[in-house]
Design a protein around this motif. Structure first.
Motif, mmCIF file in Angstrom:
data_model
loop_
_atom_site.group_PDB
_atom_site.id
_atom_site.type_symbol
_atom_site.label_atom_id
_atom_site.label_comp_id
_atom_site.label_asym_id
_atom_site.label_seq_id
_atom_site.Cartn_x
_atom_site.Cartn_y
_atom_site.Cartn_z
ATOM 1 N N ALA A 188 0.877 -1.176 0.000
ATOM 2 C CA ALA A 188 0.000 0.000 0.000
ATOM 3 C C ALA A 188 0.908 1.217 0.000
ATOM 4 N N GLU A 218 -4.338 0.639 0.999
ATOM 5 C CA GLU A 218 -4.016 0.813 -0.424
ATOM 6 C C GLU A 218 -5.149 1.529 -1.150
ATOM 7 N N GLU A 220 -6.674 4.151 -0.203
ATOM 8 C CA GLU A 220 -6.425 5.602 -0.171
ATOM 9 C C GLU A 220 -5.052 5.983 -0.709
ATOM 10 N N LEU A 221 -4.099 5.029 -0.680
ATOM 11 C CA LEU A 221 -2.722 5.370 -1.056
ATOM 12 C C LEU A 221 -2.353 4.984 -2.479
ATOM 13 N N THR B 10 -0.529 5.521 7.359
ATOM 14 C CA THR B 10 -1.609 6.517 7.358
ATOM 15 C C THR B 10 -2.106 6.861 8.761
ATOM 16 N N LEU B 70 -3.944 -1.824 8.215
ATOM 17 C CA LEU B 70 -4.094 -3.024 7.392
ATOM 18 C C LEU B 70 -3.605 -2.746 5.963
ATOM 19 N N VAL B 71 -2.737 -3.610 5.486
ATOM 20 C CA VAL B 71 -2.164 -3.482 4.139
ATOM 21 C C VAL B 71 -2.596 -4.700 3.328
ATOM 22 N N GLY B 72 -3.243 -4.477 2.193
ATOM 23 C CA GLY B 72 -3.761 -5.634 1.451
ATOM 24 C C GLY B 72 -3.575 -5.588 -0.047
ATOM 25 N N GLY B 73 -2.879 -4.577 -0.575
ATOM 26 C CA GLY B 73 -2.773 -4.428 -2.033
ATOM 27 C C GLY B 73 -1.771 -5.388 -2.651
#
Lengths: 271, 74
Positions: A188, A218, A220-221, B10, B70-73
């Motif tokens: 993200a 991700e 928003e980023l 963030t 939370l990071v999911g990309g």
């Protein structure tokens, strides 16, 4: 076969042209020829810069390995590229999507001429150019509970390169059922994370315990060019160590990256 | 009790990177998350002493809590 190799190799290194001649002479596919060459103790010249860190038996082991890559987008494109250059013999590349303009900022397989075309098929075209000795099975579908057991029959491990938490949890559960190691990566913006899930672990359930649907940050980023390349490389390093049973894995540990501050943390997931 | 709170990505926006704050004895990770107005459904890793902890974890004097989104990309 041995005579041909001895006559055409430089020491134990076999040049690219001689490798092609070997395949033609003995009517072998590029993949089968590579297997014979490595088994007979010769190294295709393309791998000569691997050899200080990977022995010939290890190079043969990679050739005999099969890795399934779920997702051929930001992470998956780089993962597939690196696995192919390493000489992993069989790659199953899965992605249901086609390329769109917003993929062009970061996805290795996304080129202007591929817009509108399936990502999995682009992976096959790319690998054919990069390393013809690698067999790439392109599947234009998501890796799911219903197709997984069939598709993963020959796989030794799975790389999680998808873009939704729901899909990641489904793949985690599928790998547990199929007794397969899973290398997870997620990104993200400036941030990323990598971990390795061995059969029996519930690492993704721990990482995503608070998830209630939807996307992570991700949404928003977005994602730039460099984060997927970096996280994918870390995933491939884990994958190679699993295939070769060497080194220390990120089992029950998650490595997090903050590229804005250039800080890396490794966090234990077991209390 | 005095705790150090570290926020990541963030979660820093409109808050802080790192702060030392006073909390009542017995404060849990979940209570700190709520006090900082962090959305629970966007929580990723919660770390105390390099280990992932649960929201119910009771903090102790002098500890550092790190909170990741939370990071999911892909």
């Amino acid at each position: 076969m041995r005579d041909f190799l001895q006559n055409n190799a430089c020491g134990d290194l076999l040049g690219n042209e001689a490798q092609q001649q070997f395949a033609m002479k003995f009517e072998l596919s590029a993949a089968a020829a590579e297997g014979e060459i490595l088994t007979l103790g010769f190294l295709p010249a393309r791998y000569q810069r691997n050899r200080k860190m990977l022995s010939l038996p290890q190079q043969l082991k990679l050739h005999q390995s099969c890795v399934a890559v779920a997702g051929c987008g930001g992470l998956g494109g780089y993962v597939i590229e690196e696995l192919a250059r390493l000489g992993v013999g069989k790659i199953i590349a899965l992605d249901p999507d086609i390329f769109e303009a917003h993929n062009l900022n970061r996805q290795l397989l996304a080129t202007s001429d591929q817009l509108g075309k399936p990502k999995a098929e682009a992976a096959a075209q790319r690998v054919a150019l990069v390393n013809p000795a690698v067999e790439l099975i392109a599947i234009q579908a998501a890796l799911e509970t219903n197709n997984g057991p069939q598709l993963l029959k020959t796989a030794h491990l799975v790389v999680d390169a998808v873009d939704s938490v729901a899909a990641r949890l489904e793949i985690g559960s599928l790998c547990r059922q199929q007794n397969l190691p899973l290398v997870h990566g997620a990104i993200a913006g400036w941030y990323g994370q990598v971990t390795t899930v061995l059969p029996g672990d519930r690492t993704l359930e721990t990482l995503y315990r608070h998830w209630q649907g939807g996307k992570g940050i991700e949404a928003e980023l977005g994602n730039p060019a460099f984060t997927p390349a970096l996280v994918a490389s870390l995933q491939v390093a884990e994958a190679v160590k699993i295939l070769l049973a060497t080194g220390d894995l990120l089992q029950n540990r998650v490595l997090t990256l903050d590229l804005l501050r250039m800080s890396v943390e490794t966090i234990d997931l077991i209390n | 009790m005095k705790l150090t709170i570290k926020l990541f990505a963030t979660f820093r926006q409109g808050r802080f990177d790192i702060a030392e704050r006073e909390f009542a004895p017995g404060t849990t990770v979940g209570q700190i998350v709520d006090q900082l107005d962090l959305p629970r459904e966007k929580l990723g890793i919660l770390m105390v002493n390099s280990r992932h902890v649960q929201l119910e974890r009771v903090m102790a004097e002098g500890e550092t809590l790190a909170i990741f989104p939370l990071v999911g990309g892909g």
